[in-house]
Design a protein around this motif. Structure first.
Motif, PDB file in Angstrom:
ATOM      1  N   UNK A   1      -8.023 -10.965   6.550  1.00  0.00           N
ATOM      2  CA  UNK A   1      -8.131 -12.294   5.961  1.00  0.00           C
ATOM      3  C   UNK A   1      -7.514 -12.440   4.567  1.00  0.00           C
ATOM      4  N   UNK A   2      -7.611 -11.411   3.754  1.00  0.00           N
ATOM      5  CA  UNK A   2      -7.248 -11.549   2.347  1.00  0.00           C
ATOM      6  C   UNK A   2      -5.800 -11.150   2.075  1.00  0.00           C
ATOM      7  N   UNK A   3      -5.426  -9.945   2.483  1.00  0.00           N
ATOM      8  CA  UNK A   3      -4.050  -9.482   2.255  1.00  0.00           C
ATOM      9  C   UNK A   3      -3.083 -10.340   3.067  1.00  0.00           C
ATOM     10  N   UNK A   4      -1.996 -10.728   2.436  1.00  0.00           N
ATOM     11  CA  UNK A   4      -1.009 -11.610   3.073  1.00  0.00           C
ATOM     12  C   UNK A   4      -0.066 -10.850   4.006  1.00  0.00           C
ATOM     13  N   UNK A   5       0.018  -9.529   3.818  1.00  0.00           N
ATOM     14  CA  UNK A   5       0.960  -8.717   4.602  1.00  0.00           C
ATOM     15  C   UNK A   5       0.551  -7.253   4.482  1.00  0.00           C
ATOM     16  N   UNK A   6       1.228  -6.411   5.249  1.00  0.00           N
ATOM     17  CA  UNK A   6       0.986  -4.967   5.154  1.00  0.00           C
ATOM     18  C   UNK A   6       1.328  -4.469   3.748  1.00  0.00           C
ATOM     19  N   UNK A   7       2.374  -5.035   3.156  1.00  0.00           N
ATOM     20  CA  UNK A   7       2.776  -4.642   1.795  1.00  0.00           C
ATOM     21  C   UNK A   7       1.707  -5.046   0.780  1.00  0.00           C
ATOM     22  N   UNK A   8       1.153  -6.235   0.966  1.00  0.00           N
ATOM     23  CA  UNK A   8       0.096  -6.722   0.075  1.00  0.00           C
ATOM     24  C   UNK A   8      -1.142  -5.831   0.196  1.00  0.00           C
ATOM     25  N   UNK A   9      -1.498  -5.468   1.447  1.00  0.00           N
ATOM     26  CA  UNK A   9      -2.638  -4.579   1.663  1.00  0.00           C
ATOM     27  C   UNK A   9      -2.414  -3.265   0.931  1.00  0.00           C
ATOM     28  N   UNK A  10      -1.220  -2.694   1.086  1.00  0.00           N
ATOM     29  CA  UNK A  10      -0.900  -1.412   0.449  1.00  0.00           C
ATOM     30  C   UNK A  10      -0.998  -1.515  -1.070  1.00  0.00           C
ATOM     31  N   UNK A  11      -0.439  -2.576  -1.631  1.00  0.00           N
ATOM     32  CA  UNK A  11      -0.478  -2.760  -3.081  1.00  0.00           C
ATOM     33  C   UNK A  11      -1.921  -2.828  -3.579  1.00  0.00           C
ATOM     34  N   UNK A  12      -2.754  -3.492  -2.816  1.00  0.00           N
ATOM     35  CA  UNK A  12      -4.170  -3.608  -3.202  1.00  0.00           C
ATOM     36  C   UNK A  12      -4.878  -2.248  -3.131  1.00  0.00           C
ATOM     37  N   UNK A  13      -4.658  -1.507  -2.039  1.00  0.00           N
ATOM     38  CA  UNK A  13      -5.309  -0.204  -1.862  1.00  0.00           C
ATOM     39  C   UNK A  13      -4.830   0.784  -2.926  1.00  0.00           C
ATOM     40  N   UNK A  14      -3.562   0.656  -3.337  1.00  0.00           N
ATOM     41  CA  UNK A  14      -3.033   1.558  -4.367  1.00  0.00           C
ATOM     42  C   UNK A  14      -3.712   1.353  -5.725  1.00  0.00           C
ATOM     43  N   UNK A  15      -4.413   0.246  -5.907  1.00  0.00           N
ATOM     44  CA  UNK A  15      -5.159   0.006  -7.157  1.00  0.00           C
ATOM     45  C   UNK A  15      -6.365   0.926  -7.297  1.00  0.00           C
ATOM     46  N   UNK A  16      -6.842   1.451  -6.187  1.00  0.00           N
ATOM     47  CA  UNK A  16      -8.066   2.253  -6.204  1.00  0.00           C
ATOM     48  C   UNK A  16      -7.854   3.603  -6.873  1.00  0.00           C
ATOM     49  N   UNK A  17      -8.864   4.031  -7.598  1.00  0.00           N
ATOM     50  CA  UNK A  17      -8.846   5.381  -8.161  1.00  0.00           C
ATOM     51  C   UNK A  17      -9.085   6.377  -7.027  1.00  0.00           C
ATOM     52  N   UNK A  18      -8.848   7.632  -7.293  1.00  0.00           N
ATOM     53  CA  UNK A  18      -9.122   8.686  -6.313  1.00  0.00           C
ATOM     54  C   UNK A  18     -10.594   8.632  -5.893  1.00  0.00           C
TER      55      UNK A  18
END
Length: 110
Positions: free
Chosen positions: A42-59
């Motif tokens: 619902x939130x991420x606009x694309x696979x690239x958007x999802x990836x960019x969001x997940x990459x924000x997470x710390x280890x």
């Protein structure tokens, strides 16, 4: 089985979907039971958007989500297939090959 978001869950959800302003309920008024599923569908606009969001997470935050998934408290199986690939790839890059293998085994991915 409905899960109530912990403070850590809310912190991660806010980091992944800041545009929701801390709202963890769906359009239907139900609390989200998972963090990643609404992000993927619902939130991420694309696979690239999802990836960019997940990459924000710390280890630590990413490993926390993996731990929840291994306990069946977070849903990775029903994500878009590209998003599953992203999670697996980032777990290997940010955490370890062993953790990635553990997650893949849990998900039934060979």
């Amino acid at each position: 089985m409905s899960r109530v978001f912990s403070d850590m869950d809310k912190q991660i959800f806010d980091k992944l979907a800041p545009e929701l302003g801390g709202n963890t309920t769906s359009a239907g008024g139900h609390n989200y039971p998972f963090i990643l599923r609404p992000l993927s569908h619902k939130i991420a606009q694309s696979a690239e958007d999802f990836r960019e969001r997940i990459e924000r997470l710390s280890v630590e935050e990413l490993d926390y989500l993996v731990k929840l998934a291994l306990e069946n408290k977070e849903d990775i199986r029903s994500l878009e297939s590209e998003d599953i690939d992203t999670i697996i790839e980032l777990v290997e890059q940010k955490i370890s090959l062993e953790r990635m293998k553990e997650l893949k085994q849990h998900l039934g991915i060979v």
